[in-house]
Design an enzyme around this catalytic site. Structure first.
Site, PDB file in Angstrom:
ATOM      1  N   GLY A 164       0.723  -1.211  -0.198  1.00 41.02           N
ATOM      2  CA  GLY A 164      -0.162  -0.007   0.044  1.00 41.02           C
ATOM      3  C   GLY A 164       0.798   1.355   0.028  1.00 41.02           C
ATOM      4  O   GLY A 164       0.382   2.543   0.338  1.00 41.02           O
ATOM      5  N   GLY A 165       2.140   1.234  -0.593  1.00 42.17           N
ATOM      6  CA  GLY A 165       3.060   2.370  -0.598  1.00 42.17           C
ATOM      7  C   GLY A 165       3.422   2.834   0.804  1.00 42.17           C
ATOM      8  O   GLY A 165       4.053   3.867   0.678  1.00 42.17           O
ATOM      9  N   HIS A 208       5.713   2.616 -13.735  1.00 45.03           N
ATOM     10  CA  HIS A 208       5.329   1.226 -13.131  1.00 45.03           C
ATOM     11  C   HIS A 208       4.488   0.496 -13.856  1.00 45.03           C
ATOM     12  O   HIS A 208       3.610   0.792 -14.521  1.00 45.03           O
ATOM     13  CB  HIS A 208       4.419   1.494 -11.698  1.00 45.03           C
ATOM     14  CG  HIS A 208       3.794   0.309 -10.952  1.00 45.03           C
ATOM     15  ND1 HIS A 208       4.228  -0.052  -9.734  1.00 45.03           N
ATOM     16  CD2 HIS A 208       2.858  -0.633 -11.524  1.00 45.03           C
ATOM     17  CE1 HIS A 208       3.543  -0.997  -9.726  1.00 45.03           C
ATOM     18  NE2 HIS A 208       2.808  -1.373 -10.467  1.00 45.03           N
ATOM     19  N   GLU A 275       4.899  -7.156 -10.312  1.00 47.43           N
ATOM     20  CA  GLU A 275       5.003  -5.572 -10.548  1.00 47.43           C
ATOM     21  C   GLU A 275       6.370  -5.488 -11.000  1.00 47.43           C
ATOM     22  O   GLU A 275       7.441  -6.040 -10.412  1.00 47.43           O
ATOM     23  CB  GLU A 275       4.948  -4.846  -9.577  1.00 47.43           C
ATOM     24  CG  GLU A 275       3.196  -5.063  -8.945  1.00 47.43           C
ATOM     25  CD  GLU A 275       3.009  -4.178  -7.859  1.00 47.43           C
ATOM     26  OE1 GLU A 275       1.591  -3.480  -7.730  1.00 47.43           O
ATOM     27  OE2 GLU A 275       3.719  -3.430  -7.013  1.00 47.43           O
ATOM     28  N   GLU A 288       7.985  -6.517  -7.021  1.00 45.49           N
ATOM     29  CA  GLU A 288       7.421  -7.448  -6.018  1.00 45.49           C
ATOM     30  C   GLU A 288       6.203  -8.072  -6.585  1.00 45.49           C
ATOM     31  O   GLU A 288       5.949  -7.728  -8.191  1.00 45.49           O
ATOM     32  CB  GLU A 288       6.511  -6.630  -4.949  1.00 45.49           C
ATOM     33  CG  GLU A 288       5.404  -5.792  -5.260  1.00 45.49           C
ATOM     34  CD  GLU A 288       4.613  -5.285  -4.134  1.00 45.49           C
ATOM     35  OE1 GLU A 288       4.402  -5.902  -2.933  1.00 45.49           O
ATOM     36  OE2 GLU A 288       3.786  -4.209  -4.190  1.00 45.49           O
ATOM     37  N   ASN A 290       2.197  -9.373  -5.879  1.00 45.67           N
ATOM     38  CA  ASN A 290       0.847  -9.213  -5.004  1.00 45.67           C
ATOM     39  C   ASN A 290       0.061 -10.647  -5.515  1.00 45.67           C
ATOM     40  O   ASN A 290      -0.102 -10.802  -6.433  1.00 45.67           O
ATOM     41  CB  ASN A 290       0.126  -7.940  -5.330  1.00 45.67           C
ATOM     42  CG  ASN A 290       0.744  -6.701  -5.064  1.00 45.67           C
ATOM     43  OD1 ASN A 290       1.305  -6.624  -4.013  1.00 45.67           O
ATOM     44  ND2 ASN A 290       0.842  -5.745  -5.900  1.00 45.67           N
ATOM     45  N   ARG A 292      -2.988 -11.955  -4.957  1.00 47.63           N
ATOM     46  CA  ARG A 292      -4.073 -11.697  -4.787  1.00 47.63           C
ATOM     47  C   ARG A 292      -4.802 -10.869  -5.933  1.00 47.63           C
ATOM     48  O   ARG A 292      -3.962 -10.468  -6.734  1.00 47.63           O
ATOM     49  CB  ARG A 292      -4.383 -10.787  -3.333  1.00 47.63           C
ATOM     50  CG  ARG A 292      -3.729  -9.380  -3.616  1.00 47.63           C
ATOM     51  CD  ARG A 292      -3.925  -8.420  -2.560  1.00 47.63           C
ATOM     52  NE  ARG A 292      -2.828  -7.467  -2.575  1.00 47.63           N
ATOM     53  CZ  ARG A 292      -2.871  -6.192  -3.323  1.00 47.63           C
ATOM     54  NH1 ARG A 292      -3.645  -6.217  -4.300  1.00 47.63           N
ATOM     55  NH2 ARG A 292      -2.021  -5.259  -3.313  1.00 47.63           N
TER      56      ARG A 292
END
Ligand code: ADP
Ligand code: ADP
Ligand code: MG
Length: 463
Positions: A164-165, A208, A275, A288, A290, A292
């Site tokens: 979440g940054g 990104h 990512e 990374e 994620n 989900r």
């Protein structure tokens, strides 16, 4: 096939998962905290159960409470959505131990990718490019200094358990590293209960670009193309699009193949996202995975025609994927604007009760929302209200449709970031597609007042 799914989440993603379950004719159970009694996801579910008070530790992060709710309602599967417990290996394990199917990848995939420096190490070994940096988290500033001296400044300090940054700090010199190390450590400890930090070479103006992965339990792994997520504020995505305005077909195939290789290397078995950062020379690096469904999955659904949430449910049920990579085709362009409850001037959260709600519609417009008239945006949770997705044959058409949609979106009672989105959608630089992860921060600190768009910008907008 699954018989009943408990959705361990709230807001728009809980509603989105219910929609997928309904299409697959699987009944759903909603969980809610006392702050969400009247929430849309509670109303739309087939059954509902209160799991505790507003505080997330006692409700949406309460593993025993959620597992026993699933068992007592006769659910045989649990969908975690994103955020909350979605990347918590203990939760996935607790579900499995109770005989519940966890709709996600295997526990060890979650644990591995949740340890970001370890994930880097595994990816590097598998031949996936990573940025220079450390391969294990540390709480010792001297270790970080040694690595920084070796790879050279600027560097980014990152929370090993980050998301979440949060827990990210740039350092441009040894002095700066010494000054911000403690801050990053504390932020990581407060947000994730883990203060370990790792070091990565900091890229100045990257894009990104992430790839959607879909995998089943039978070793089939595919990618559904990329999402450009460079419009970010404080390392958090605000607006995303697919395809990226700059990737060529060859680059897409190359990066997509690496993303598939990354997922295959760990034996991945559900939907997930790899990512990457892309630098100005065209090199790309894994940052990374994620494990989900992603907030911005809908834009990929629009350009591929594949329902990603349904695909994840079916994969968890053991079904083989019905496609091969060559069956995946891309058409048109999709943009998502994240609509959050915040004051556009101060950018502080704006909780409250929604009045006079009217969502946009029309050709190519999709609104995934967790709210309706009289919905309450509580202070306790994420401020995401809804996601507006615009689809068009071209990027220009999608942008034009998004502008119309946002200008007819009515939400009173709370403040939202719709004005910010409208400004981005008429910014000359955004329109050229020439953006990077620092684009929005620069845009927001420009000296000229934004709404009074210059004549030149208006020309670009109308072109
Ligand atoms: P995405 O690319 O899907 O937006 P993010 O990393 O931004 O991924 O996180 C998605 C959502 O999950 C956001 O609402 C964010 O606030 C929340 N989130 C991310 N990490 C955590 C965490 N460790 N605990 C709780 N919520 C989280
Ligand atoms: P999170 O788990 O919080 O999503 P990420 O590792 O995905 O953390 O990074 C979030 C954002 O931070 C990226 O989208 C990018 O804008 C920025 N970022 C991360 N790593 C780097 C890096 N090495 N150099 C420059 N920017 C980075
Ligand atoms: Mg990320």
């Amino acid at each position: 096939m699954l018989k009943k799914v408990l959705i361990a989440n709230r807001g728009e993603i809980a509603v989105r998962i219910m929609r997928a379950c309904r299409a697959l004719q699987i009944p759903t159970v909603a969980v809610y905290s006392t702050a969400d009694r009247e929430a849309l996801h509670v109303r739309l579910a087939d059954e509902r159960v209160c799991i505790g008070p507003p505080n997330v530790r006692e409700s949406y992060l309460n593993i025993p409470s959620i597992v026993s709710a699933a068992l007592s309602f006769g659910a045989d599967a649990v969908h975690p959505g994103y955020g909350f417990l979605s990347e918590n290996g203990d939760f996935a394990e607790a579900c499995q131990r109770s005989g519940l199917t966890f709709i996600g990848p295997r526990v060890r995939n979650i644990r591995l990718m949740g340890d970001k420096p370890r994930a880097r190490r595994v990816m590097e070994k598998a031949g996936v490019p990573v940025l220079p940096g450390t391969s294990a988290g540390t709480t010792d500033v001297r270790e970080a200094q040694a690595v920084a001296a070796q790879i050279g400044f600027p560097i980014l300090l990152k929370a090993a358990a980050g998301g979440g940054g949060r827990g990210l700090r740039v350092a441009r010199s040894p002095e700066e590293l010494a000054a911000v190390f403690g801050v990053a450590e504390e932020e990581g400890a407060a947000a994730f209960g883990n203060g370990a930090i790792y070091v990565e070479k900091y890229l100045e103006h990257p894009r990104h670009i992430e790839f959607q992965i879909v995998a089943d339990q039978h070793r089939n792994v595919l990618h559904l193309g990329e999402r450009e997520c460079s419009v970010q504020r404080r390392y958090q995505k605000i607006l995303e699009e697919s395809p990226s305005p700059i990737l060529t077909k060859r680059q897409r195939e190359k990066m997509g193949a690496v993303a598939v290789k990354a997922a295959e290397a760990i034996g991945y078995t559900n939907v997930g996202t790899i990512e990457f950062l892309l630098d100005q020379q065209g090199h790309f690096y894994f940052i990374e995975m994620n494990t989900r469904v992603q907030v911005e999955h809908a834009i990929t659904e629009m350009v591929t025609g594949i329902d990603i949430v349904q695909a994840g449910i079916l994969a968890a049920a053991g079904e083989p994927l019905p496609w091969r990579q060559r069956d995946i085709t891309f058409s048109g362009h999709a943009i998502e604007c994240r609509i959050v409850a915040e004051d556009p001037r101060t950018m502080l959260p704006s909780p409250g009760t929604i009045r006079g709600y009217h969502a946009p519609g029309g050709l190519g417009i999709r609104v995934d929302s967790g709210v309706a008239e009289n919905s309450v945006i509580p202070v306790y949770y994420d401020s995401l209200v809804s996601k507006v997705v615009a689809y068009g044959k071209t990027r220009e058409e999608a942008i034009q449709r998004m502008r119309v949609a946002l200008s007819e979106y009515q939400i009173a009672g709370i403040k939202t970031n719709i004005p910010l989105h409208l400004q981005i959608l008429q910014d000359a630089e955004f329109l050229t597609g020439n953006i990077h992860t620092r684009y929005l921060d620069k845009f927001l600190t420009r000296p000229i007042a934004r709404p009074a768009a210059s004549a030149a910008e208006r020309l670009v907008v109308n072109a």
